[in-house]
Write an enzyme that holds these catalytic residues in place. Structure first.
Site, short mmCIF file in Angstrom:
data_model
loop_
_atom_site.label_atom_id
_atom_site.label_comp_id
_atom_site.label_asym_id
_atom_site.label_seq_id
_atom_site.Cartn_x
_atom_site.Cartn_y
_atom_site.Cartn_z
CG HIS A 22 -23.28 -17.75 -6.36
ND1 HIS A 22 -24.34 -18.10 -5.70
CD2 HIS A 22 -22.51 -17.18 -5.64
CE1 HIS A 22 -24.48 -17.32 -4.38
NE2 HIS A 22 -23.07 -16.90 -4.49
CG ASP A 127 -27.35 -19.49 -6.59
OD1 ASP A 127 -26.04 -19.39 -7.27
OD2 ASP A 127 -27.57 -19.12 -5.48
#
Ligand code: UDP
Length: 505
Positions: A22, A127
């Protein structure tokens, strides 16, 4: 050249989930936004992640790295547990849950940015796994987009599966997913064990369902996807998240790897550190010299990403299969299941004499710890990638026209593999999960199919090159060049954020 940043220019605040898969694409996006916009980028994470990222940015960068206080031991985690790559799988859920305790300090950060700038940030890119950032954005009335580091097809499957629990009672071996066409069927073995057992009340269900539901209240989604590569997946994803705009901004790989003209080794090493914030376990020069010994498209690269690994018996079978295949290879070794993730390499993990044999004959190279993956994949000698099917790895491979041998092990990797095999024809699945052992004969056979000059292997190669061109085209831009779809999407996303703020450029 990046546009000048005025002291009064608003902020874009970016907050990735604490996992390499990520943080890496988020950081690439941060650099793209920094280059394309006059806004100040604030990149938020926990202290250890920020410390690692400091080496990733040039000294003159205007991107601000900001850490929020976080003490892993307060959450029953080891003291260095700020990233999934430093903990075993059974602790992942604790790290996920602990992220929610960052909410008050994130709120304070936004308060202080708003005071300094005499106004709130232009937007928050949070996120998808930190859905709670949507709640914070609401409190300040800030435009929020949820970022998915994965592709659209796999996110659609992920949302559909987690929002339609349980799956434990599914009697059939294969089943249809809500929101997907009837022809699309998943096999039970394509469910990670914690998803197969999830019932809505266990810690995984509670955490993931909550983050998905919160993300569905975001103003939009940014996906590390390529519009042209995932037309079907995007259609399904857009249907599932009904009405939320989606911008495909992938592949989030440093532009110099998309434009193959820059590849001097010192330049590449700098990029490797700059891309991942991790010191490679082997120098790029050693990799390049070794790869230079081999024919174009002849070497198999093997890696299971930043957080997955296999058992010792499986490592033994894989090693023997690799030897039997006769193909040269680079294998990135993480400590096997049951060992501490930071443990140093031990010879007993591999068959007796294996490392000596492959080193002497220059048949293979082992990378112990972090590999400069994108640099390896971009070398002309690489002809295949045996991968755990993490989305970043797949896109990195295809961007270089390298076909895949898929071995999905967890999370959305199963759907990535399915999409790559069934929709794009660039992958052959060799194994699924880590419970069943993939024998040496199968390893040898599948490598032979993909890299042994078979008709199927040649078709896969051709398709991988075709998809690679598509991926590169999406990121094209600049003076006198028509914008690729992802560059256009980045610009459109910024324009939308500005219009929501009442600023029209
Ligand atoms: N990576 C790397 N070196 C390694 C292992 C991983 O550079 O030794 C990078 C890889 O290039 C990719 C990311 O880490 O950008 C892993 O992301 P992916 O989505 O493939 O898998 P994950 O680790 O999240 O399961």
């Amino acid at each position: 050249m990046a546009p000048p940043k005025s002291p009064s220019s608003p902020h874009i605040v970016m907050f990735p989930f604490m996992a390499q898969g990520h943080i890496i694409p988020f950081l690439t996006l941060a650099k793209l936004l920094d280059d394309r916009t006059p806004y100040t980028i604030t990149f938020v994470s926990t202290p250890l992640n920020i410390k690692n990222l400091q080496s990733s940015l040039p000294p003159d960068t205007s991107i601000r790295l900001t850490s929020l206080p976080f003490n892993p031991s307060d959450h029953g985690l080891p003291s260095n547990a700020e990233n999934t790559n430093s903990i075993p799988f059974h602790l992942f859920i604790h790290l996920c849950q602990a992220t929610q305790t960052l909410q008050p300090s994130f709120y304070h950060l936004l308060t202080s940015i708003s005071q300094q700038d005499c106004g709130p940030p232009l937007c928050i890119i949070g996120d998808i796994f930190l859905g709670w950032t949507v709640d914070v954005a609401r409190q300040f009335d800030i435009f929020h987009v949820a970022f998915s580091s994965c592709g659209a097809y796999s996110m659609a499957a992920y949302f559909s599966l987690w929002l339609h629990l349980p799956h434990a009672k599914t009697r059939l071996e294969t089943f249809q997913l809500p929101g997907f066409p009837e022809t699309f069927r998943l096999h039970r073995s394509q469910l990670a064990s914690y998803l197969r057992e999830a019932d809505g009340s266990d810690p995984w269900s509670v955490y993931i369902q909550k983050q998905i539901s919160l993300s569905l209240h975001s103003n939009g989604m940014l996906c590390n996807a390529i519009e042209e590569m995932e037309t079907t997946g995007l259609e399904i994803f857009r249907r599932i998240i009904a009405g939320i705009p989606v911008w495909c901004v992938g592949p989030l790989i440093p532009p110099s790897f998309i434009d193959s003209s820059s590849s001097s080794s010192s330049h590449s090493l700098k990029l490797s550190l700059g891309r991942t914030g991790k010191e490679p376990g082997i120098s790029i020069d050693s990799c390049t010299s070794w790869l230079n010994l081999h024919h174009p498209r002849s070497v198999l690269y093997i890696s299971f990403g930043s957080q997955n690994t296999i058992s010792i018996p499986q490592m033994m079978e894989l090693a023997l299969g690799l030897e039997a295949s006769g193909k040269p290879f680079i294998w990135v070794i993480r400590p096997p299941i049951g060992f501490d993730v930071s443990e140093d390499f031990r010879v007993e993990w591999l068959p007796e004499g294996f490392e000596e044999r492959i080193t002497e004959t220059k048949r293979g190279m082992l990378v112990k710890k972090w590999a400069p993956q994108v640099e390896i994949l971009s070398h002309g000698s690489i002809g295949g990638f045996l991968s755990h099917c993490g989305w970043n790895s797949m896109v990195e491979s295809l961007s270089q026209g390298v076909p895949l041998i898929g071995w999905p092990m967890a999370a959305e990797q199963f759907y990535n593999a399915k999409m790559m095999e069934e929709e794009l024809g660039v992958c052959v699945e060799i194994g699924r999960g880590v419970e069943e052992i993939v024998g040496r004969e199968k390893v040898e056979k599948v490598i032979g199919v993909v890299m042994g000059g078979t008709e199927k292997g040649e078709d896969m190669k051709r398709e991988a090159v075709r998809v690679g061109e598509m991926i590169k085209a999406a990121m094209r831009g600049g003076e006198g060049v028509e914008k690729g779809s992802s560059v256009a999407a980045i610009d459109d996303f910024i324009k939308t954020a500005l219009s929501k703020r009442g600023v029209v450029e």
